[in-house]
Design a protein around this motif. Sequence first.
Motif, PDB file in Angstrom:
ATOM      1  N   PRO A   1      18.968  68.055  66.347  1.00 34.65           N
ATOM      2  CA  PRO A   1      19.456  66.692  66.601  1.00 34.65           C
ATOM      3  C   PRO A   1      18.647  65.672  65.805  1.00 34.65           C
ATOM      4  N   PHE A   2      19.258  64.531  65.547  1.00 42.23           N
ATOM      5  CA  PHE A   2      18.603  63.478  64.776  1.00 42.23           C
ATOM      6  C   PHE A   2      17.534  62.800  65.614  1.00 42.23           C
ATOM      7  N   THR A   3      16.366  62.567  65.006  1.00 43.88           N
ATOM      8  CA  THR A   3      15.268  61.877  65.682  1.00 43.88           C
ATOM      9  C   THR A   3      14.858  60.660  64.863  1.00 43.88           C
TER      10      THR A   3
ATOM     11  N   ALA B   1      22.332  67.411  53.982  1.00 43.03           N
ATOM     12  CA  ALA B   1      23.441  67.689  53.075  1.00 43.03           C
ATOM     13  C   ALA B   1      24.669  66.903  53.509  1.00 43.03           C
ATOM     14  N   LEU B   2      24.877  66.822  54.804  1.00 38.23           N
ATOM     15  CA  LEU B   2      26.006  66.064  55.346  1.00 38.23           C
ATOM     16  C   LEU B   2      25.850  64.571  55.042  1.00 38.23           C
ATOM     17  N   MET B   3      24.620  64.055  55.220  1.00 41.00           N
ATOM     18  CA  MET B   3      24.365  62.639  54.939  1.00 41.00           C
ATOM     19  C   MET B   3      24.573  62.332  53.455  1.00 41.00           C
ATOM     20  N   GLY B   4      24.172  63.271  52.601  1.00 42.36           N
ATOM     21  CA  GLY B   4      24.361  63.068  51.166  1.00 42.36           C
ATOM     22  C   GLY B   4      25.824  62.967  50.792  1.00 42.36           C
ATOM     23  N   MET B   5      26.670  63.750  51.444  1.00 40.11           N
ATOM     24  CA  MET B   5      28.109  63.676  51.190  1.00 40.11           C
ATOM     25  C   MET B   5      28.637  62.277  51.483  1.00 40.11           C
TER      26      MET B   5
ATOM     27  N   MET C   1      32.855  55.346  45.494  1.00 41.96           N
ATOM     28  CA  MET C   1      34.126  54.698  45.821  1.00 41.96           C
ATOM     29  C   MET C   1      33.950  53.291  46.372  1.00 41.96           C
ATOM     30  N   HIS C   2      32.697  52.846  46.538  1.00 41.69           N
ATOM     31  CA  HIS C   2      32.428  51.538  47.123  1.00 41.69           C
ATOM     32  C   HIS C   2      33.111  51.434  48.483  1.00 41.69           C
ATOM     33  N   ALA C   3      32.936  52.477  49.295  1.00 43.14           N
ATOM     34  CA  ALA C   3      33.633  52.544  50.580  1.00 43.14           C
ATOM     35  C   ALA C   3      32.717  53.145  51.638  1.00 43.14           C
ATOM     36  N   PRO C   4      31.780  52.360  52.169  1.00 38.99           N
ATOM     37  CA  PRO C   4      30.821  52.913  53.142  1.00 38.99           C
ATOM     38  C   PRO C   4      31.460  53.385  54.435  1.00 38.99           C
ATOM     39  N   LEU C   5      32.475  52.679  54.920  1.00 39.83           N
ATOM     40  CA  LEU C   5      33.116  53.105  56.162  1.00 39.83           C
ATOM     41  C   LEU C   5      33.913  54.392  55.954  1.00 39.83           C
ATOM     42  N   THR C   6      34.608  54.484  54.828  1.00 38.92           N
ATOM     43  CA  THR C   6      35.346  55.706  54.523  1.00 38.92           C
ATOM     44  C   THR C   6      34.399  56.896  54.432  1.00 38.92           C
ATOM     45  N   GLY C   7      33.277  56.715  53.727  1.00 42.74           N
ATOM     46  CA  GLY C   7      32.304  57.788  53.608  1.00 42.74           C
ATOM     47  C   GLY C   7      31.771  58.232  54.954  1.00 42.74           C
ATOM     48  N   THR C   8      31.453  57.277  55.811  1.00 43.31           N
ATOM     49  CA  THR C   8      30.900  57.607  57.128  1.00 43.31           C
ATOM     50  C   THR C   8      31.903  58.349  57.989  1.00 43.31           C
ATOM     51  N   PHE C   9      33.089  57.783  58.162  1.00 42.21           N
ATOM     52  CA  PHE C   9      34.059  58.371  59.074  1.00 42.21           C
ATOM     53  C   PHE C   9      34.657  59.660  58.520  1.00 42.21           C
TER      54      PHE C   9
ATOM     55  N   LEU D   1      24.839  57.703  63.289  1.00 43.04           N
ATOM     56  CA  LEU D   1      23.897  56.660  62.873  1.00 43.04           C
ATOM     57  C   LEU D   1      23.295  56.951  61.503  1.00 43.04           C
ATOM     58  N   PRO D   2      22.714  58.136  61.251  1.00 43.53           N
ATOM     59  CA  PRO D   2      22.183  58.380  59.898  1.00 43.53           C
ATOM     60  C   PRO D   2      23.263  58.402  58.824  1.00 43.53           C
ATOM     61  N   LEU D   3      24.457  58.871  59.157  1.00 46.40           N
ATOM     62  CA  LEU D   3      25.550  58.831  58.183  1.00 46.40           C
ATOM     63  C   LEU D   3      25.827  57.393  57.758  1.00 46.40           C
ATOM     64  N   MET D   4      25.842  56.485  58.722  1.00 46.26           N
ATOM     65  CA  MET D   4      26.110  55.087  58.414  1.00 46.26           C
ATOM     66  C   MET D   4      24.962  54.462  57.636  1.00 46.26           C
ATOM     67  N   ILE D   5      23.731  54.817  57.979  1.00 49.03           N
ATOM     68  CA  ILE D   5      22.581  54.259  57.261  1.00 49.03           C
ATOM     69  C   ILE D   5      22.624  54.664  55.787  1.00 49.03           C
TER      70      ILE D   5
END
Length: 594
Positions: free
Chosen positions: A225-227, A382-386, A394-402, A415-419
Amino acid sequence: MADRYNRFFLWRDRHIKERHFLLFVCFLVGILTALAAFFLKTAIHFFQVFLTENFSRPNLNFSYLLYPIIGILIAGLYVKYVVKDDISHGVTKILFAISQRKSRIKPHNMYTSLVASSITIGFGGSVGAEAPIVLTGSAIGSNLGRFFKLEQRSLMILVGCGAAGAIAGIFKAPIAGILFVIEVLLLDLTMSSILPLLVTAVTATTASYLLTGMDAMFAFTLIEPFTLNRIPYVILLGILCGFLSLYIIRVMSRLEGIFQGLTSWKRFLLGGTMLSLLIFFFPPLYGEGYNTINVLLAGGDSFGSLTNESFFHQLESRWTIVVFLILVILFKVFATTATNGGGGTGGVFAPTLFLGCIVGFVYSYTLNQLGYTVYLPQENFALMGMAGVMAGVMHAPLTGTFLIAELTGGYDLFLPLMIVSLLSYGTIMVFEKHSIYAIRLAKKGELITHHKDRAVLTFLKIKDLLEKDIPTVTPEMTLGDMVKVISTSNRNVFPVVNKEGILLGLVMMNDIRNIMFRPELYDRFTVEKFMVGAPAVIELHSSMEEAMAKFENTKAWNLPVVDQKGVYQGLLSQSSVFNSYREVLVENYSEADE
C-alpha cells in the motif's frame, strides 16, 4: 427506399426533439464503437499469434527483421492504392475536423484505420491501436449524425461521443473516455454535451464487458500500500515523466519532419530498415508492448525475461536490465515514428503507456538497488509512470490518472497517480504548451482551444469573410476619376493597386472630403498624391487571432488582405468578423433550447 427515408425524418421532426433523438444516436455510437474496438483487438491478436507462436526462445529470432517490414509495406500499399487518402495521425484529424467547424469525417474512416492498423501492429509495428480506433469512433459518430440529418452542434458532440466510446470500448474505461474528449479533443463541456458523452461511454464499456469479460486490461494486484514517506520520490518521478514527455514530443516531431521530406518509397525503406533493426536488437519494441507492461506489473523477478531474444540475454548482472530498458526508452520513439513514417498506421497512446511503465520501473528499481531510500514498490511506480507519461505527452492529467486507475483497478493508488500526472503536466507545460496531437495544428494556427473566444476565432477563416466587391483604384487615376468611383460605392475606403494587382495603399474618403467637391481640382490631383499607407496588412494565410490583434493595435475598422506575393485579395472588416463570431458562438456553444 428514399421515400421511406424522407418520411421517417418528417415524422421525427414532428414527434421527437433533437436533443432526445441525439441520445438514441449516442447509444448506437456506443455499440458500434465497442464492436469496432473488439474487431481491432481480435485482428491484432490473430496476426500476432499466427506470426509469433513459432518464435524460438530465448535465442535470437531473425523473424524480427522481416515481419515489421512486411507489415508496414502491406499497410502502406493498402493506404496508397486502396484507400487513396491519408489516414495517419487519427486524433489530429479529429481536432482538425472540429477546428474547421464542419465536424465531417470521411465515411471510409469508419473502417480503413481498423484494417491498416491491425496489419501494422499485428506484424510488429511499434505503435498503438488507440488513435486508429478513436478516429474510427469519431467517424462513426460523424457519419451517423449526418445520416440522421442532425444539426451542426449535434454533429460536433457526436464526433466527441465517438472518441469517448472508442476509448471506453477498447480500455473498458468510461470515465477516461469522457475526460479524453474534454482534455485532448477540447470539446467544450456543457449540459448539452455531458449527457451524450455519458450515454456513449457507458454503452461502449458495457458492450465491451459483454464481448470480452469483466477483467481489467492489465492484471495488477496491490501488494504494497502507498505510504506518505514515499511522496518525495513520487514527486521526483512526476518531474522525470515530464522531461521524458518533452523528449518524446520533440524527437517525434523532428523525425516526422524528416520523413515528410521523402518520397513514399524512400520513407518505406528508411522506416522499415530502422524499425526492423530496432526490434531485432530490442524485442520489447515489437508491437504495442502490452506484454512488457504485464510483465513489469506482475512483480517478482519475471522482468528478467524481457532481455530474452536479445544480445543482453548473455549478460548476467543486476544492472543489465536497467541499461537494456533505458535503451528501450530512448529508441521507442524512433521505432514508433519509423512505423508511421514508413507507411504503417498507428498511434502514440500505447507507446506512452509502454514508456511510462518502463520509466517508473527503472526509476524505482534503480533506487532500490542503490539502497539509499525507503523501499519503492516497482509495480506501483510502474503504474504511476504510465499515468505520468500519458499526462505529459497528451497534456491530459485527468485522463492519465483515471485511465490507469480504470485499466488496472488500481484505485488505491489514486493519490500518487494524480501527483505524478499533475507534476508531469506542469513540467512539460514549462517547455511545450501543445500536446503531441495538437502541435501539428498549432503550427498552422488551426487548433481549437478551451478558451471560448479563441476557439470561435479558430472556426473563422479570413478567406471566407473577405469583401471583394469594393472597387480598387490605381495611382494614375485623377481626382475626378476617384469621385466617379466613390459615387458608385457605399464604402469610404478604397484600395490602391498597380497593374500587377500589388497593394500600394489606401484612399480614405475622409482625407479628400475637402477637395472632392471642387471640380477645378479634378485634373490637378492624382490618386498617388492623396493615397496613404495601410495601417496594417493582413496576409491571407494568417489566423483570425492574428488578424484581430492587428485590428486591436491599429484601431482600424477595415484592413486590406494580400497573398504571399503582396497581391490584393480584398478587405476584412471588424463588423463582418463580429457578425460571424456571433453566429458561430450561438451555433456551437449555446445550450440547446429544443
